[in-house]
Design a protein around this motif. Structure first.
Motif, short mmCIF file in Angstrom:
data_model
loop_
_atom_site.label_atom_id
_atom_site.label_comp_id
_atom_site.label_asym_id
_atom_site.label_seq_id
_atom_site.Cartn_x
_atom_site.Cartn_y
_atom_site.Cartn_z
N VAL A 65 0.87 -1.17 0.00
CA VAL A 65 0.00 0.00 0.00
C VAL A 65 0.90 1.23 0.00
N GLY A 66 0.64 2.15 -0.92
CA GLY A 66 1.40 3.39 -0.99
C GLY A 66 0.48 4.57 -0.69
N TYR A 67 0.96 5.49 0.11
CA TYR A 67 0.22 6.70 0.43
C TYR A 67 1.03 7.89 -0.09
N CYS A 68 0.39 8.74 -0.90
CA CYS A 68 1.08 9.90 -1.45
C CYS A 68 0.29 11.17 -1.13
N HIS A 69 1.01 12.19 -0.69
CA HIS A 69 0.41 13.50 -0.42
C HIS A 69 1.21 14.54 -1.19
N ASN A 70 0.51 15.43 -1.90
CA ASN A 70 1.16 16.45 -2.71
C ASN A 70 1.02 17.81 -2.03
N PRO A 71 2.11 18.35 -1.46
CA PRO A 71 2.03 19.66 -0.81
C PRO A 71 2.27 20.82 -1.77
N TYR A 72 2.55 20.55 -3.05
CA TYR A 72 2.91 21.59 -4.01
C TYR A 72 1.73 22.00 -4.88
N PRO A 73 1.81 23.17 -5.53
CA PRO A 73 0.67 23.67 -6.31
C PRO A 73 0.47 22.96 -7.65
N GLU A 74 1.45 22.22 -8.14
CA GLU A 74 1.29 21.50 -9.41
C GLU A 74 0.87 20.06 -9.16
N PRO A 75 -0.01 19.52 -10.00
CA PRO A 75 -0.40 18.11 -9.81
C PRO A 75 0.75 17.16 -10.14
N ASP A 76 0.71 16.00 -9.55
CA ASP A 76 1.72 14.96 -9.75
C ASP A 76 0.99 13.68 -10.13
N ARG A 77 1.50 12.97 -11.15
CA ARG A 77 0.91 11.68 -11.55
C ARG A 77 1.82 10.59 -11.00
N VAL A 78 1.30 9.79 -10.09
CA VAL A 78 2.09 8.75 -9.41
C VAL A 78 1.63 7.37 -9.87
N ARG A 79 2.58 6.42 -9.87
CA ARG A 79 2.30 5.01 -10.22
C ARG A 79 3.04 4.11 -9.26
N LEU A 80 2.39 3.03 -8.86
CA LEU A 80 3.01 2.01 -8.01
C LEU A 80 3.57 0.91 -8.90
N HIS A 81 4.83 0.55 -8.67
CA HIS A 81 5.50 -0.51 -9.44
C HIS A 81 5.91 -1.62 -8.48
N LEU A 82 5.61 -2.85 -8.86
CA LEU A 82 5.95 -4.02 -8.03
C LEU A 82 6.78 -5.00 -8.84
N ARG A 83 7.84 -5.51 -8.21
CA ARG A 83 8.60 -6.63 -8.74
C ARG A 83 8.46 -7.74 -7.72
N CYS A 84 7.88 -8.83 -8.15
CA CYS A 84 7.60 -9.95 -7.24
C CYS A 84 8.83 -10.82 -7.06
N GLY A 85 8.87 -11.52 -5.92
CA GLY A 85 10.03 -12.33 -5.57
C GLY A 85 10.17 -13.59 -6.40
N ALA A 86 9.06 -14.26 -6.71
CA ALA A 86 9.12 -15.53 -7.46
C ALA A 86 9.25 -15.23 -8.96
N TRP A 87 10.02 -16.03 -9.67
CA TRP A 87 10.24 -15.79 -11.09
C TRP A 87 8.96 -15.94 -11.90
N TRP A 88 8.04 -16.77 -11.45
CA TRP A 88 6.81 -17.02 -12.19
C TRP A 88 5.70 -16.02 -11.85
N ASP A 89 5.90 -15.23 -10.81
CA ASP A 89 4.89 -14.25 -10.38
C ASP A 89 4.98 -13.01 -11.28
N LEU A 90 3.84 -12.47 -11.64
CA LEU A 90 3.81 -11.33 -12.56
C LEU A 90 4.16 -10.02 -11.87
N ASP A 91 5.13 -9.30 -12.43
CA ASP A 91 5.44 -7.95 -11.96
C ASP A 91 4.36 -7.02 -12.49
N THR A 92 4.06 -5.97 -11.74
CA THR A 92 2.99 -5.06 -12.16
C THR A 92 3.43 -3.61 -12.08
N ASP A 93 2.88 -2.83 -12.99
CA ASP A 93 3.00 -1.38 -12.98
C ASP A 93 1.57 -0.87 -12.92
N GLY A 94 1.21 -0.30 -11.79
CA GLY A 94 -0.17 0.15 -11.59
C GLY A 94 -0.54 1.33 -12.47
#
Length: 124
Positions: A65-94
């Motif tokens: 779980v990722g929590y992001c707070h933007n204190p600045y006046p410009e918007p920010d586009r954030v993405r969560l990226h996961l690399r799984c430990g098992a070779w057969w498990d799918l890595d994801t880019d949210g």
């Protein structure tokens, strides 16, 4: 019979004085491209504006779980990226989520077994 040594050749004061301007000109010719390669920042240019949401990640088992707070006046586009430990498990880019000024978002992701690494990317 003694072999005589040739007289030492020392540059006349006139020749030495003629070489100094040439050496100075060569040094300037070598340094001039370096001095002009980097434009000088004008004094009236504003400093770069701060950017980027402040994010933290929490991993519990196979869920992230990722929590992001933007204190600045410009918007920010954030993405969560996961690399799984098992070779057969799918890595994801949210999907990218926009974090507006003074806003917060929650990003979630999971692996089937263990999480190898997780991070959040930022884009303007």
């Amino acid at each position: 019979m003694h072999a005589s040594l040739p007289p030492s050749r020392s540059a006349s004061p006139r020749r030495a004085a003629a070489r100094r301007p040439r050496a100075a000109a060569a040094a300037v010719a070598l340094l001039l491209p370096l001095l002009t390669a980097f434009p000088a920042q004008a004094e009236d240019d504003p400093p770069p504006r701060p950017f980027g949401a402040d994010c933290r990640l929490t991993t519990e088992g196979s869920e992230v779980v990722g929590y992001c707070h933007n204190p600045y006046p410009e918007p920010d586009r954030v993405r969560l990226h996961l690399r799984c430990g098992a070779w057969w498990d799918l890595d994801t880019d949210g999907p990218a989520r926009e974090v507006g000024p003074a806003r917060s978002v929650e990003l979630t992701g999971r692996c089937w077994q263990t999480v190898g690494s997780a991070w959040i990317s930022h884009a303007r």
